[in-house]
Design a protein around this motif. Sequence first.
Motif, PDB file in Angstrom:
ATOM      1  N   ARG A 148       1.068  -1.314   0.011  1.00 31.68           N
ATOM      2  CA  ARG A 148       0.133  -0.285  -0.271  1.00 31.68           C
ATOM      3  C   ARG A 148       0.847   1.306  -0.575  1.00 31.68           C
ATOM      4  N   THR A 149       0.093   2.324  -0.462  1.00 34.62           N
ATOM      5  CA  THR A 149       1.228   3.560  -0.746  1.00 34.62           C
ATOM      6  C   THR A 149       1.433   3.819   0.705  1.00 34.62           C
ATOM      7  N   PRO A 150       2.409   4.819   1.133  1.00 33.84           N
ATOM      8  CA  PRO A 150       2.400   5.034   2.505  1.00 33.84           C
ATOM      9  C   PRO A 150       1.339   6.570   2.798  1.00 33.84           C
ATOM     10  N   GLN A 151       0.188   7.038   1.726  1.00 36.07           N
ATOM     11  CA  GLN A 151      -0.873   8.019   2.061  1.00 36.07           C
ATOM     12  C   GLN A 151      -2.113   7.310   2.443  1.00 36.07           C
ATOM     13  N   GLU A 152      -1.836   5.736   0.879  1.00 40.60           N
ATOM     14  CA  GLU A 152      -3.159   5.209   1.817  1.00 40.60           C
ATOM     15  C   GLU A 152      -3.438   4.170   2.832  1.00 40.60           C
ATOM     16  N   GLN A 153      -2.104   4.089   3.777  1.00 42.95           N
ATOM     17  CA  GLN A 153      -1.496   3.678   5.038  1.00 42.95           C
ATOM     18  C   GLN A 153      -2.019   4.453   6.490  1.00 42.95           C
ATOM     19  N   MET A 154      -0.740   6.117   6.171  1.00 37.52           N
ATOM     20  CA  MET A 154      -1.823   7.164   6.823  1.00 37.52           C
ATOM     21  C   MET A 154      -4.176   7.334   6.619  1.00 37.52           C
ATOM     22  N   ASP A 155      -4.490   7.166   5.382  1.00 40.34           N
ATOM     23  CA  ASP A 155      -5.707   7.143   5.603  1.00 40.34           C
ATOM     24  C   ASP A 155      -6.199   6.397   7.008  1.00 40.34           C
ATOM     25  N   GLU A 156      -5.799   5.131   5.937  1.00 38.54           N
ATOM     26  CA  GLU A 156      -6.546   3.886   7.689  1.00 38.54           C
ATOM     27  C   GLU A 156      -6.041   3.836   8.947  1.00 38.54           C
ATOM     28  N   LEU A 157      -4.885   4.978   9.382  1.00 40.54           N
ATOM     29  CA  LEU A 157      -4.400   5.157  10.233  1.00 40.54           C
ATOM     30  C   LEU A 157      -5.601   6.118  11.211  1.00 40.54           C
ATOM     31  N   PHE A 158      -5.865   6.558  10.005  1.00 39.86           N
ATOM     32  CA  PHE A 158      -6.418   8.153  10.573  1.00 39.86           C
ATOM     33  C   PHE A 158      -7.999   7.685  11.288  1.00 39.86           C
ATOM     34  N   ASN A 159      -8.376   6.659   9.879  1.00 37.86           N
ATOM     35  CA  ASN A 159     -10.095   6.533  10.309  1.00 37.86           C
ATOM     36  C   ASN A 159     -10.235   5.208  11.526  1.00 37.86           C
ATOM     37  N   GLN A 160      -8.610   4.514  11.918  1.00 38.26           N
ATOM     38  CA  GLN A 160      -8.788   3.806  13.151  1.00 38.26           C
ATOM     39  C   GLN A 160      -8.700   4.366  14.445  1.00 38.26           C
ATOM     40  N   CYS A 161      -7.924   5.539  13.979  1.00 36.45           N
ATOM     41  CA  CYS A 161      -7.319   6.288  15.556  1.00 36.45           C
ATOM     42  C   CYS A 161      -9.091   7.462  15.614  1.00 36.45           C
ATOM     43  N   PHE A 162      -9.593   7.656  14.903  1.00 34.64           N
ATOM     44  CA  PHE A 162     -10.997   8.358  15.072  1.00 34.64           C
ATOM     45  C   PHE A 162     -12.244   7.658  15.492  1.00 34.64           C
ATOM     46  N   PHE A 163     -11.969   5.970  14.725  1.00 29.87           N
ATOM     47  CA  PHE A 163     -12.999   4.995  15.206  1.00 29.87           C
ATOM     48  C   PHE A 163     -13.098   5.388  16.814  1.00 29.87           C
ATOM     49  N   HIS A 164     -11.963   4.720  16.850  1.00 32.51           N
ATOM     50  CA  HIS A 164     -11.200   4.236  18.956  1.00 32.51           C
ATOM     51  C   HIS A 164     -11.562   5.756  19.306  1.00 32.51           C
ATOM     52  N   ALA A 165     -11.167   6.812  19.130  1.00 37.20           N
ATOM     53  CA  ALA A 165     -11.708   8.164  19.486  1.00 37.20           C
ATOM     54  C   ALA A 165     -12.407   7.899  20.235  1.00 37.20           C
ATOM     55  N   LEU A 166     -13.809   8.190  19.160  1.00 41.29           N
ATOM     56  CA  LEU A 166     -15.208   8.061  19.728  1.00 41.29           C
ATOM     57  C   LEU A 166     -15.975   7.240  20.359  1.00 41.29           C
ATOM     58  N   LYS A 167     -15.415   5.769  19.758  1.00 40.10           N
ATOM     59  CA  LYS A 167     -15.947   4.457  21.007  1.00 40.10           C
ATOM     60  C   LYS A 167     -14.863   4.764  22.647  1.00 40.10           C
ATOM     61  N   CYS A 168     -14.114   5.204  22.543  1.00 39.17           N
ATOM     62  CA  CYS A 168     -13.487   5.117  23.946  1.00 39.17           C
ATOM     63  C   CYS A 168     -13.182   6.074  24.762  1.00 39.17           C
ATOM     64  N   LYS A 169     -12.895   7.336  24.159  1.00 40.59           N
ATOM     65  CA  LYS A 169     -12.708   8.835  25.129  1.00 40.59           C
ATOM     66  C   LYS A 169     -13.391   8.887  24.646  1.00 40.59           C
ATOM     67  N   VAL A 170     -13.928   9.775  24.279  1.00 45.52           N
ATOM     68  CA  VAL A 170     -15.004  11.148  23.664  1.00 45.52           C
ATOM     69  C   VAL A 170     -16.484  10.483  24.421  1.00 45.52           C
ATOM     70  N   LYS A 171     -17.363  11.297  25.452  1.00 44.78           N
ATOM     71  CA  LYS A 171     -18.547  11.569  25.982  1.00 44.78           C
ATOM     72  C   LYS A 171     -19.368  12.096  25.879  1.00 44.78           C
ATOM     73  N   LYS A 172     -20.381  11.896  25.814  1.00 41.44           N
ATOM     74  CA  LYS A 172     -21.416  12.807  25.654  1.00 41.44           C
ATOM     75  C   LYS A 172     -20.990  14.561  25.973  1.00 41.44           C
ATOM     76  N   SER A 173     -20.678  14.795  27.589  1.00 41.72           N
ATOM     77  CA  SER A 173     -20.320  15.405  28.257  1.00 41.72           C
ATOM     78  C   SER A 173     -19.524  16.365  27.502  1.00 41.72           C
ATOM     79  N   ASP A 174     -18.506  16.059  27.132  1.00 44.31           N
ATOM     80  CA  ASP A 174     -17.348  16.454  26.341  1.00 44.31           C
ATOM     81  C   ASP A 174     -17.445  17.859  25.678  1.00 44.31           C
ATOM     82  N   LEU A 175     -18.658  17.149  24.609  1.00 46.22           N
ATOM     83  CA  LEU A 175     -19.560  17.822  23.992  1.00 46.22           C
ATOM     84  C   LEU A 175     -19.819  19.741  24.243  1.00 46.22           C
ATOM     85  N   PRO A 176     -19.754  20.744  23.173  1.00 44.43           N
ATOM     86  CA  PRO A 176     -19.251  20.510  21.991  1.00 44.43           C
ATOM     87  C   PRO A 176     -17.406  20.574  22.720  1.00 44.43           C
TER      88      PRO A 176
END
Length: 599
Positions: A270-298
Motif C-alpha cells: 500500500r502507498t504511504p498515503q493509503e496507510q496514513m488514511d487507514e491510521l486516521f480512520n482507526q484512531c478516529f473511530f477508536h477515539a469516538l468509541k473509547c475517549k469522547v463522552k457526550k458531556s465532552d461536547l462541544p
Amino acid sequence: MFAKAFRVRANTAIKGSDRRKLRTDVAAAFPNFSAEQLTEFIPNKEELNVIKIYSHKGEAITVYTNNKNPILFEIEKALYPTVYTLWAYPDLLPAFSTWPPVLQKLAGGADLMLPGVVVPSSGFPQVERGTLCAVTLLGNRAPVAVGVATMSTAEMLAAGMKGKGFAVLHTYMDHLWEFGDKSYPPTLAPLVTDPAEKESAEDEEEMEGQEPFTSCTADPLQPVDIGDLSLKEQDSCARLMGKEELNENRAAETAEDGNIEVQQETEDSRTPQEQMDELFNQCFFHALKCKVKKSDLPLLTSTFLRSHMFSCCPAGQQLDVKKSSYKKFSKFLQCMQHQKILQVKELNKGVESIVEVDWKHPDIKAFAVPEGFSSASAAQESKSEEREQLYHAPEIIPLYGVSAKMIPLFQESGHRKGSILSSSEVRNIIINYVKTNELVDETNKNFVKVNAILCDCLLDKSEQDEITNLKWDDLLSRCLERLQPLHQVTFFGQEPVVRKGNIEPISITIAQRSSNKKVTIIKNLELYGLDPQCVANILQQRVQASATITPVPGTKDRVQVQIQGNQVHHLAKMLLEEYQLPRKYIQGLEKAPKLGRKK
C-alpha cells in the motif's frame, strides 16, 4: 549555543592532579564509560588543555581539548561531550534520529522540534525531561548534535510529537566543531535497520522538490566519509547501506521469518498515503468509541486531535495529516460529517468544534478496538481520573532579579545583573552589606545610615538631599521594589520553572450577553496546571449549563472557559476547597450572586 563565534580568554595545559579530578568528574557525569574507555578518553601523557571562552551571549564556558580537538565543554559545572567525543563513543548518550536536511537548521542555532524526529519501529529510548541526548541523521549512528530533552519520552508521545523536543547545545559544523580539526562524521551503520527509512526518503523528496537521484556505491566494509557528500547524497548512501544489511539479514532468516516477511511486504504494497488514511480512520473511530463522552461536547477539533486521537495511535506510528490524502484535518472531519458520523460547527470565528456525534452509527458500532488497546486505554483513563482527583496546587515562590541600577548594592556579595534571589536571600545580603560597611546608626539601631550607593540605588532624586537615614523595614521594602519581579512555580512531580513578572491570578469575570443573560469567564487556569477543558467539563456537568473554550482576545496560545450564568459559587468551591488553591491567586470571587436574589 555555538552557532555564532565565541571569544577565547584563556588556554592552559591540564596537569596530573587536575587530570585525575577531570577523570572523576567525567565518570560521574557519564557512567556508561568503562574504566578502560575513561583512561583512553582522559590520557595521562597526551596533550590535554583547558580553554576558557565567552559565547556570543556572554556565557562563560570551559572547553577541554585533546590534541587540539574539543572533547568536552562545561557550563555551570555540568559537563557535555562534543561531537568529536561522540564519534569515538557513539553509544555514550541515548540517541534520537532526524532527517539530514534538518542538520543545517540545527547548525544555524535552531532547536530540534518533535515533528523533525524520526519515530523508529523499535520505539524511542526512554528518557526523562532534562536528559542529555545525542541527535543522529537517519541511516548513520554517528551523532551530529548534542541537546537536552525538554520533555520525557512519554510526554513526547502524549503530545503527538508536536512542540520542541530538544534544546540543542552543540552541533557538527558549528563554531565549536570548527575549533577542532574540522573532520567529518564517520559512517556508522544503525544497530537496527528501521523501515521508517523508506518512508522518510519519500518525505524528503516531497520537501526537496523532486531532485535528481544521486547514485552512490559503497562497500559496506569500507568506511564512507559522508562529509564529501551533500545532505541528499548522505541519505541516499545510508538508505542503500541499510538495504544491503536488510538483504543480508533476510538471507539468514528461517522459513517462519520468511512468512512474516511476505506478510510485511504485502502490507507495504500500500502507498504511504493509503496507510496514513487507514491510521486516521482507526484512531478516529477508536477515539469516538473509547475517549469522547457526550458531556465532552462541544469539543474543539484541535483538542479532539491532540488529546484523543493521538492517544489512540499505536506505538511506533505517528499521525501526520499532511501524509494523508486529506492534507488538512478539517477536510478529514468534513468527510466524516458527510457520512453523518458527527457534526462540526464554527462556534467562534476561526475555531471549529464537534457539537454532535452519532454513537449509534453503524461504523462506530462495528469498530473493534485493536488488541492490546482496551486495557491500556482503560488504564490511561483511570490514570487521568486519578490525576484529576490528586491535583496538587503548585508551589509559588516570589523571586527577585538584580537590575542594572541595583548592581552596586549586590556586587559585593558576588552577584551581577540578572542574578535570581529569594526574599530571604535579599534580606541577608542587605543586612550583611549594612554591617560590613558599618552603616547601622549608633544612636538608634532601628535606623540605617544612607551612604552613596544606598542613595543611588534606593532613593528618588527628590529624596537624595533630604533622607540620610532609613528604617530597616523601609530599607528592605525599597530594595525589593527596585528589583525585577520573578516567580518560581513548582508543579507536583516536576522541576521548578522560573518566570518573569508576578504570576497572574486566575481571573473570574461576569459578562452581560443578549436578553440580559450572564456568562462567567475564567482565564489563566493553565498557569496553575489546570486543564481548561477539564474544568469546563466538570462545571458543565455540575451546573447543567453550556460551557465552551474560546481563545483569549489578543493572544495566540491562551484560552478561557466561558459558561452560562453566574457560576462563581461553584468555581469558589472547586478552586478553594477541591483544588486547594490559595485565595490570593484567585481574582473575582466577590462577584458571586447575593443570596435571595435572582442569579
